[in-house]
Write a protein that holds these residues in place. Structure first.
Motif, PDB file in Angstrom:
ATOM      1  N   TYR A  12       0.707  -1.195  -0.219  1.00 54.01           N
ATOM      2  CA  TYR A  12       0.123   0.027  -0.102  1.00 54.01           C
ATOM      3  C   TYR A  12       1.006   1.764   0.169  1.00 54.01           C
ATOM      4  CZ  TYR A  12      -3.614  -3.218   1.501  1.00 54.01           C
ATOM      5  OH  TYR A  12      -4.742  -4.584   1.697  1.00 54.01           O
ATOM      6  N   GLY A  13       2.105   1.147   0.555  1.00 55.46           N
ATOM      7  CA  GLY A  13       3.035   2.978   0.917  1.00 55.46           C
ATOM      8  C   GLY A  13       3.753   3.028  -0.571  1.00 55.46           C
ATOM      9  N   TYR A  14       3.419   1.404  -0.685  1.00 57.53           N
ATOM     10  CA  TYR A  14       4.297   2.139  -2.517  1.00 57.53           C
ATOM     11  C   TYR A  14       3.534   2.303  -3.579  1.00 57.53           C
ATOM     12  CZ  TYR A  14       7.266   0.572  -6.443  1.00 57.53           C
ATOM     13  OH  TYR A  14       7.891   0.191  -7.907  1.00 57.53           O
ATOM     14  N   LEU A  15       2.140   1.754  -3.491  1.00 52.22           N
ATOM     15  CA  LEU A  15       1.209   2.497  -4.490  1.00 52.22           C
ATOM     16  C   LEU A  15       1.195   3.649  -4.291  1.00 52.22           C
ATOM     17  CD1 LEU A  15      -1.206  -0.253  -4.828  1.00 52.22           C
ATOM     18  CD2 LEU A  15       0.266   0.381  -6.548  1.00 52.22           C
ATOM     19  N   GLN A  16       1.000   4.124  -3.443  1.00 57.27           N
ATOM     20  CA  GLN A  16       0.723   5.700  -2.204  1.00 57.27           C
ATOM     21  C   GLN A  16       1.719   6.305  -2.642  1.00 57.27           C
ATOM     22  OE1 GLN A  16      -1.334   6.295   1.821  1.00 57.27           O
ATOM     23  NE2 GLN A  16      -0.756   3.425   1.339  1.00 57.27           N
ATOM     24  N   GLY A  17       2.994   6.534  -2.582  1.00 54.68           N
ATOM     25  CA  GLY A  17       4.144   6.769  -2.806  1.00 54.68           C
ATOM     26  C   GLY A  17       4.402   6.736  -4.327  1.00 54.68           C
ATOM     27  N   ALA A  18       4.298   6.162  -5.622  1.00 56.95           N
ATOM     28  CA  ALA A  18       4.370   6.144  -6.797  1.00 56.95           C
ATOM     29  C   ALA A  18       3.084   7.405  -7.525  1.00 56.95           C
ATOM     30  CB  ALA A  18       3.988   4.541  -7.849  1.00 56.95           C
ATOM     31  N   GLU A  19       1.674   6.890  -5.854  1.00 55.12           N
ATOM     32  CA  GLU A  19       0.539   8.549  -6.663  1.00 55.12           C
ATOM     33  C   GLU A  19       1.536  10.096  -6.679  1.00 55.12           C
ATOM     34  OE1 GLU A  19      -2.842   9.311  -7.476  1.00 55.12           O
ATOM     35  OE2 GLU A  19      -2.319   7.684  -7.665  1.00 55.12           O
ATOM     36  N   LYS A  20       2.066   9.626  -5.334  1.00 51.86           N
ATOM     37  CA  LYS A  20       2.493  11.081  -5.196  1.00 51.86           C
ATOM     38  C   LYS A  20       3.058  11.989  -5.551  1.00 51.86           C
ATOM     39  CE  LYS A  20       3.379  14.731  -2.127  1.00 51.86           C
ATOM     40  NZ  LYS A  20       3.238  15.946  -1.898  1.00 51.86           N
ATOM     41  N   ALA A  21       4.521  10.520  -5.962  1.00 52.65           N
ATOM     42  CA  ALA A  21       5.500  10.875  -7.293  1.00 52.65           C
ATOM     43  C   ALA A  21       5.037  11.945  -8.338  1.00 52.65           C
ATOM     44  CB  ALA A  21       6.552   9.933  -7.655  1.00 52.65           C
ATOM     45  N   GLU A  24       3.425  14.577  -8.048  1.00 48.21           N
ATOM     46  CA  GLU A  24       4.900  16.243  -8.332  1.00 48.21           C
ATOM     47  C   GLU A  24       5.073  16.083 -10.035  1.00 48.21           C
ATOM     48  OE1 GLU A  24       7.208  15.076  -5.075  1.00 48.21           O
ATOM     49  OE2 GLU A  24       5.601  16.106  -3.864  1.00 48.21           O
ATOM     50  N   LEU A  25       5.188  14.942 -10.485  1.00 56.21           N
ATOM     51  CA  LEU A  25       6.217  15.649 -12.173  1.00 56.21           C
ATOM     52  C   LEU A  25       4.373  15.930 -12.816  1.00 56.21           C
ATOM     53  CD1 LEU A  25       7.260  11.846 -11.920  1.00 56.21           C
ATOM     54  CD2 LEU A  25       8.957  14.293 -12.354  1.00 56.21           C
ATOM     55  N   GLY A  26       3.653  16.727 -12.453  1.00 58.29           N
ATOM     56  CA  GLY A  26       2.540  16.252 -13.371  1.00 58.29           C
ATOM     57  C   GLY A  26       1.663  15.918 -14.385  1.00 58.29           C
ATOM     58  N   LEU A  27       1.886  14.176 -14.235  1.00 56.44           N
ATOM     59  CA  LEU A  27       1.673  12.881 -14.946  1.00 56.44           C
ATOM     60  C   LEU A  27      -0.147  13.436 -15.449  1.00 56.44           C
ATOM     61  CD1 LEU A  27       4.197  10.289 -14.148  1.00 56.44           C
ATOM     62  CD2 LEU A  27       4.724  12.287 -15.565  1.00 56.44           C
ATOM     63  N   ALA A  31      -1.671   7.823 -15.262  1.00 53.32           N
ATOM     64  CA  ALA A  31      -0.090   7.222 -16.152  1.00 53.32           C
ATOM     65  C   ALA A  31       1.238   5.858 -16.229  1.00 53.32           C
ATOM     66  CB  ALA A  31       0.542   8.277 -15.793  1.00 53.32           C
ATOM     67  N   ILE A  32       1.041   6.037 -15.340  1.00 51.57           N
ATOM     68  CA  ILE A  32       1.079   5.144 -14.562  1.00 51.57           C
ATOM     69  C   ILE A  32       0.758   3.471 -14.154  1.00 51.57           C
ATOM     70  CG2 ILE A  32       3.341   3.774 -12.132  1.00 51.57           C
ATOM     71  CD1 ILE A  32       4.545   6.716 -13.260  1.00 51.57           C
ATOM     72  N   ALA A 206      -5.476   8.017  -8.076  1.00 53.11           N
ATOM     73  CA  ALA A 206      -5.309   8.518 -10.004  1.00 53.11           C
ATOM     74  C   ALA A 206      -4.744   8.157 -10.547  1.00 53.11           C
ATOM     75  CB  ALA A 206      -6.125  10.203  -9.162  1.00 53.11           C
ATOM     76  N   LYS A 207      -3.237   9.118 -10.094  1.00 49.53           N
ATOM     77  CA  LYS A 207      -2.294   8.816 -11.407  1.00 49.53           C
ATOM     78  C   LYS A 207      -1.719   7.365 -11.396  1.00 49.53           C
ATOM     79  CE  LYS A 207      -2.355  13.485 -11.108  1.00 49.53           C
ATOM     80  NZ  LYS A 207      -2.209  14.030 -12.040  1.00 49.53           N
ATOM     81  N   VAL A 208      -2.176   6.656 -10.563  1.00 52.65           N
ATOM     82  CA  VAL A 208      -1.444   4.745 -10.618  1.00 52.65           C
ATOM     83  C   VAL A 208      -2.894   4.456 -11.066  1.00 52.65           C
ATOM     84  CG1 VAL A 208      -0.863   3.223  -9.401  1.00 52.65           C
ATOM     85  CG2 VAL A 208       0.092   5.335  -9.305  1.00 52.65           C
TER      86      VAL A 208
END
Length: 213
Positions: A12-21, A24-27, A31-32, A206-208
């Motif tokens: 769960y933490g990994y997915l949230q980290g991917a979402e946050k990144a 921040e990258l404006g994807l 997109a992931i 959302a991004k993931v």
């Protein structure tokens, strides 16, 4: 591995980290792409290697191999697929050149804290009969920041752009609580296996985009 609390929290933490990144990258949304999979065991097997290799061949760049010896199977698949692995529990860079970094448990920090409370500071009551959670604030989790046996080595040398300074900036948000990852979500399955819909809703993704296998 299996859907036990520690493995769930890592995932769960990994997915949230991917979402946050990605934010921040404006994807863009979705997109992931992530494949979320439980092997059902913690073993190094040909089956787990084959599963990892299939995932790599479909285009996945890195697998967070959160499952003990399962990671050895993933490393073997990564070596044959020119891909990467994120290790777990301890620094697994010494196991394979495919290991980018590792999500470690600070077991040493817990042992030192308790021993010091008993023998040094006379604060055993701090831990006696209580549950203590070790997290970023008390060195309970983190990425490796040093290479064993080489004080001059860079523990982030396998990244292309991420470095110690960038890590310290991100880690500080966990220490001060401004980033508070969700460790548990509501899962209908009695064995704890979340659906893609449960992961997206429970972790506010959302991004993931998540696919469960």
């Amino acid at each position: 591995g299996m859907a036990v609390p520690a493995v769930q929290a890592f995932g769960y933490g990994y997915l949230q980290g991917a979402e946050k990144a990605a934010t921040e990258l404006g994807l863009a949304d979705k997109a992931i792409s992530v494949i979320y999979h439980y092997t059902g065991d913690f073993a190094e097997t040909d089956t787990n290697k084959a599963t990892a290799k299939t995932i790599y061949q479909a285009g996945t760049e890195v697998i967070f191999a959160c499952g003990g010896s399962v990671g050895k199977s993933v490393m073997s698949a990564a070596a044959e697929s020119d891909a990467l692995v994120i290790g777990v529990d301890v620094d697994q860079r010494y196991d394979s050149e495919t290991v980018l970094t590792s999500s470690t448990k600070g077991l040493g920090a817990s042992v030192v804290s308790v021993l010091e409370a008993i023998y040094k500071t006379d604060k055993w009551a701090t831990y006696s009969g209580k549950t203590t959670v070790f997290n970023a604030a008390n060195a309970g989790v983190g990425l490796p920041t040093a290479v064993i046996g080489d004080d001059k080595a860079d523990a982030f040398d396998r990244f292309k752009t991420f470095d110690k300074a960038a890590y310290d900036k991100v880690f500080a948000t966990l220490v001060d609580g401004s980033a508070a990852p969700v460790r548990t979500i509501t899962v209908a399955d009695a064995n704890g296996y979340a659906t893609a819909e449960e992961l997206v809703a429970g972790l506010k993704l959302a991004k993931v985009a998540v696919e469960v296998r």
